[in-house]
Design an enzyme around this catalytic site. Structure first.
Site, mmCIF file in Angstrom:
data_model
loop_
_atom_site.group_PDB
_atom_site.id
_atom_site.type_symbol
_atom_site.label_atom_id
_atom_site.label_comp_id
_atom_site.label_asym_id
_atom_site.label_seq_id
_atom_site.Cartn_x
_atom_site.Cartn_y
_atom_site.Cartn_z
ATOM 1 N N MET A 103 -1.159 -9.991 2.530
ATOM 2 C CA MET A 103 -2.372 -10.277 2.514
ATOM 3 C C MET A 103 -2.683 -12.049 1.362
ATOM 4 O O MET A 103 -3.018 -11.814 0.358
ATOM 5 C CB MET A 103 -3.328 -9.280 1.703
ATOM 6 C CG MET A 103 -3.392 -7.941 2.262
ATOM 7 S SD MET A 103 -4.236 -6.259 1.823
ATOM 8 C CE MET A 103 -2.656 -5.775 0.765
ATOM 9 N N GLY A 131 -2.425 5.417 -0.246
ATOM 10 C CA GLY A 131 -2.073 5.549 -1.608
ATOM 11 C C GLY A 131 -2.749 6.268 -2.811
ATOM 12 O O GLY A 131 -1.853 6.636 -3.432
ATOM 13 N N SER A 132 -3.767 5.933 -3.010
ATOM 14 C CA SER A 132 -4.514 6.440 -4.108
ATOM 15 C C SER A 132 -4.781 7.930 -3.605
ATOM 16 O O SER A 132 -4.464 8.816 -5.001
ATOM 17 C CB SER A 132 -5.923 6.556 -4.471
ATOM 18 O OG SER A 132 -7.262 6.290 -3.245
ATOM 19 N N SER A 158 1.658 3.970 0.068
ATOM 20 C CA SER A 158 1.301 2.863 -0.746
ATOM 21 C C SER A 158 1.690 2.783 -2.322
ATOM 22 O O SER A 158 0.838 3.279 -3.006
ATOM 23 C CB SER A 158 -0.469 2.442 -0.606
ATOM 24 O OG SER A 158 -0.661 0.858 -1.056
ATOM 25 N N MET A 214 -0.513 -9.140 -2.113
ATOM 26 C CA MET A 214 -2.146 -9.975 -2.107
ATOM 27 C C MET A 214 -1.963 -11.406 -3.381
ATOM 28 O O MET A 214 -1.202 -11.124 -4.304
ATOM 29 C CB MET A 214 -2.812 -8.939 -2.951
ATOM 30 C CG MET A 214 -3.000 -7.380 -2.377
ATOM 31 S SD MET A 214 -4.371 -6.863 -2.800
ATOM 32 C CE MET A 214 -3.914 -4.978 -2.603
ATOM 33 N N ASP A 229 -5.039 1.627 7.450
ATOM 34 C CA ASP A 229 -4.859 1.955 6.118
ATOM 35 C C ASP A 229 -5.859 1.612 5.039
ATOM 36 O O ASP A 229 -6.631 0.630 5.979
ATOM 37 C CB ASP A 229 -3.732 0.692 6.104
ATOM 38 C CG ASP A 229 -3.322 -0.228 4.451
ATOM 39 O OD1 ASP A 229 -4.244 0.635 2.963
ATOM 40 O OD2 ASP A 229 -2.427 -1.648 4.282
ATOM 41 N N GLY A 230 -5.932 2.618 4.560
ATOM 42 C CA GLY A 230 -7.343 2.555 3.874
ATOM 43 C C GLY A 230 -7.962 3.591 4.010
ATOM 44 O O GLY A 230 -8.350 3.987 4.752
ATOM 45 N N MET A 274 -7.215 -1.814 9.691
ATOM 46 C CA MET A 274 -7.547 -1.482 8.078
ATOM 47 C C MET A 274 -8.660 -0.780 8.652
ATOM 48 O O MET A 274 -9.532 -1.261 9.708
ATOM 49 C CB MET A 274 -8.025 -3.554 7.498
ATOM 50 C CG MET A 274 -6.705 -3.890 7.206
ATOM 51 S SD MET A 274 -5.568 -3.007 6.418
ATOM 52 C CE MET A 274 -6.688 -3.311 4.514
ATOM 53 N N PHE A 319 -7.446 -4.133 -2.334
ATOM 54 C CA PHE A 319 -8.280 -3.166 -3.408
ATOM 55 C C PHE A 319 -7.640 -1.266 -2.585
ATOM 56 O O PHE A 319 -8.016 -1.093 -1.362
ATOM 57 C CB PHE A 319 -9.247 -2.816 -4.361
ATOM 58 C CG PHE A 319 -10.124 -3.948 -4.864
ATOM 59 C CD1 PHE A 319 -8.995 -4.619 -5.943
ATOM 60 C CD2 PHE A 319 -11.026 -5.008 -3.968
ATOM 61 C CE1 PHE A 319 -9.687 -5.974 -6.169
ATOM 62 C CE2 PHE A 319 -11.436 -6.125 -4.678
ATOM 63 C CZ PHE A 319 -10.609 -6.197 -6.307
ATOM 64 N N GLY A 320 -7.436 -0.643 -3.688
ATOM 65 C CA GLY A 320 -6.930 0.437 -3.372
ATOM 66 C C GLY A 320 -7.988 1.752 -3.723
ATOM 67 O O GLY A 320 -9.051 1.033 -4.184
ATOM 68 N N ASP A 331 2.311 -3.770 -0.782
ATOM 69 C CA ASP A 331 1.311 -4.640 -0.147
ATOM 70 C C ASP A 331 0.797 -5.938 -1.252
ATOM 71 O O ASP A 331 1.054 -5.871 -2.367
ATOM 72 C CB ASP A 331 -0.793 -3.246 -0.426
ATOM 73 C CG ASP A 331 -0.765 -2.564 -0.136
ATOM 74 O OD1 ASP A 331 -1.156 -3.236 1.189
ATOM 75 O OD2 ASP A 331 -0.908 -1.474 -0.260
ATOM 76 N N HIS A 359 5.032 1.526 1.449
ATOM 77 C CA HIS A 359 4.309 0.411 1.713
ATOM 78 C C HIS A 359 4.087 -0.305 1.167
ATOM 79 O O HIS A 359 4.150 0.041 -0.075
ATOM 80 C CB HIS A 359 2.872 1.416 2.983
ATOM 81 C CG HIS A 359 2.176 0.026 2.943
ATOM 82 N ND1 HIS A 359 1.817 -0.077 4.379
ATOM 83 C CD2 HIS A 359 0.496 -0.245 2.161
ATOM 84 C CE1 HIS A 359 0.485 -0.940 4.373
ATOM 85 N NE2 HIS A 359 -0.089 -1.243 3.248
ATOM 86 N N HIS A 419 2.990 -5.455 3.795
ATOM 87 C CA HIS A 419 2.696 -6.037 4.417
ATOM 88 C C HIS A 419 1.184 -7.011 3.687
ATOM 89 O O HIS A 419 0.909 -6.856 2.837
ATOM 90 C CB HIS A 419 0.646 -4.503 3.622
ATOM 91 C CG HIS A 419 -0.678 -4.803 4.369
ATOM 92 N ND1 HIS A 419 -1.866 -4.228 4.395
ATOM 93 C CD2 HIS A 419 -1.504 -5.683 5.039
ATOM 94 C CE1 HIS A 419 -2.723 -4.931 4.532
ATOM 95 N NE2 HIS A 419 -2.478 -5.879 4.677
HETATM 96 C C1 DX5 Z 1 -6.363 -2.002 0.364
HETATM 97 C C2 DX5 Z 1 -4.029 -1.993 1.189
HETATM 98 C C3 DX5 Z 1 -4.113 -0.447 0.817
HETATM 99 C C4 DX5 Z 1 -4.284 0.321 -0.060
HETATM 100 C C5 DX5 Z 1 -4.527 1.403 0.140
HETATM 101 O O1 DX5 Z 1 -5.377 -3.768 1.127
HETATM 102 O O2 DX5 Z 1 -3.746 -2.316 2.038
HETATM 103 O O3 DX5 Z 1 -2.960 -0.617 1.585
HETATM 104 O O4 DX5 Z 1 -3.554 0.760 -0.995
HETATM 105 O O5 DX5 Z 1 -4.925 2.786 -0.713
HETATM 106 P P1 DX5 Z 1 -5.555 4.009 -0.480
HETATM 107 O O6 DX5 Z 1 -5.068 4.943 0.249
HETATM 108 O O7 DX5 Z 1 -6.395 4.363 -2.268
HETATM 109 O O8 DX5 Z 1 -7.892 3.741 0.353
HETATM 110 ZN ZN ZN Z 2 -1.918 -2.421 2.921
#
Ligand code: DX5
Ligand code: ZN
Length: 225
Positions: free
Chosen positions: A69, A202-203, A9, A38, A180-181, A138, A144-145, A36, A34, A67
């Protein structure tokens, strides 16, 4: 054997040089990018829109997994399809007419998916399986990541795996199951054992200097499943 896919992500990438970040993570072995989206309405955060997706598309030699949101979803489905999205997923709570929104995605030439929040019941999938190419579960609340994986998600993954396996047995069609998450090296195998085949991270990837080292280690853990 299950084909596992890793979907970094770019929410956790360096926004000052997103094009290079996309190239670097693909060189490191990403299977999907990916993306995201928002809107500070459906979720309490604001990221990027179709113009950024279109700008990054030339860097993305793997499918772009958008994705959404956002609420509402229908107009943005069209814009992201035009901006080069390959897969588009959205949250059913954000659409008045889920079946119609799913059709819009396929009509625009993309693969379609629904995203279920931690508290969203899985039954919503039952009447739209024919319209789905992917289910995204999810494992954190969206927005948030860098949040922690919610352990209860594992039983939900197993529940959806059973539903999708039954569907495949009767239709011959396989629907991808993405999570995801909070996915990291330490828990990716457990998530795969529960039945996921596509992993957003992501992170865990962008928070390390060596993306390839993280992705290689994730694949090593998956190979042992
Ligand atoms: C959260 C996002 C995720 C996010 C995941 O709302 O949909 O895709 O980037 O981040 P990590 O892997 O850091 O949890
Ligand atoms: Zn996502």
């Amino acid at each position: 054997m299950t084909q596992f896919r890793i979907a970094p992500s770019i929410l956790s990438a360096d926004f000052a040089c997103l094009g290079q970040e996309v190239s670097r993570v693909i060189e490191a072995g990403a299977d999907l990018i990916h993306f995201d989206v928002m809107d500070n309405h459906y979720v309490p955060n604001l990221t990027f829109g179709p113009m950024v997706c279109a700008a990054l598309k030339p860097y993305a030699s793997v499918p772009v997994d958008v994705h959404l949101m956002v609420e509402p979803v229908d107009d943005l489905i069209q814009s992201f399809a035009a901006a080069g999205a390959d897969i588009i997923t959205f949250h059913p709570e954000a659409s008045r007419h889920v079946d119609r929104s799913l059709s819009l995605i396929r009509d625009a030439g993309c693969q379609a998916g629904l995203v279920l929040n931690p508290a969203t019941p899985v039954q919503i999938l039952e009447n739209v399986l024919d319209r789905l190419d992917m289910v995204l579960l999810m494992s954190v609340n969206p927005g948030f990541g860098g949040q922690s994986f919610i352990p209860h998600t594992l039983s939900k993954i197993r529940q959806v795996r059973t539903m999708l396996d039954e569907y495949q047995a009767q239709s011959g069609r396989r629907i991808a199951l993405e999570v995801d998450g909070g996915i990291k090296i330490e828990n990716i195998a457990e998530v795969a054992k529960a039945g996921a085949d596509t992993f957003v991270a992501g992170s865990a990837i962008f928070g390390q200097p060596d993306y390839q080292a993280v992705i290689d280690e994730m694949r090593a853990r998956l190979a042992a499943v």
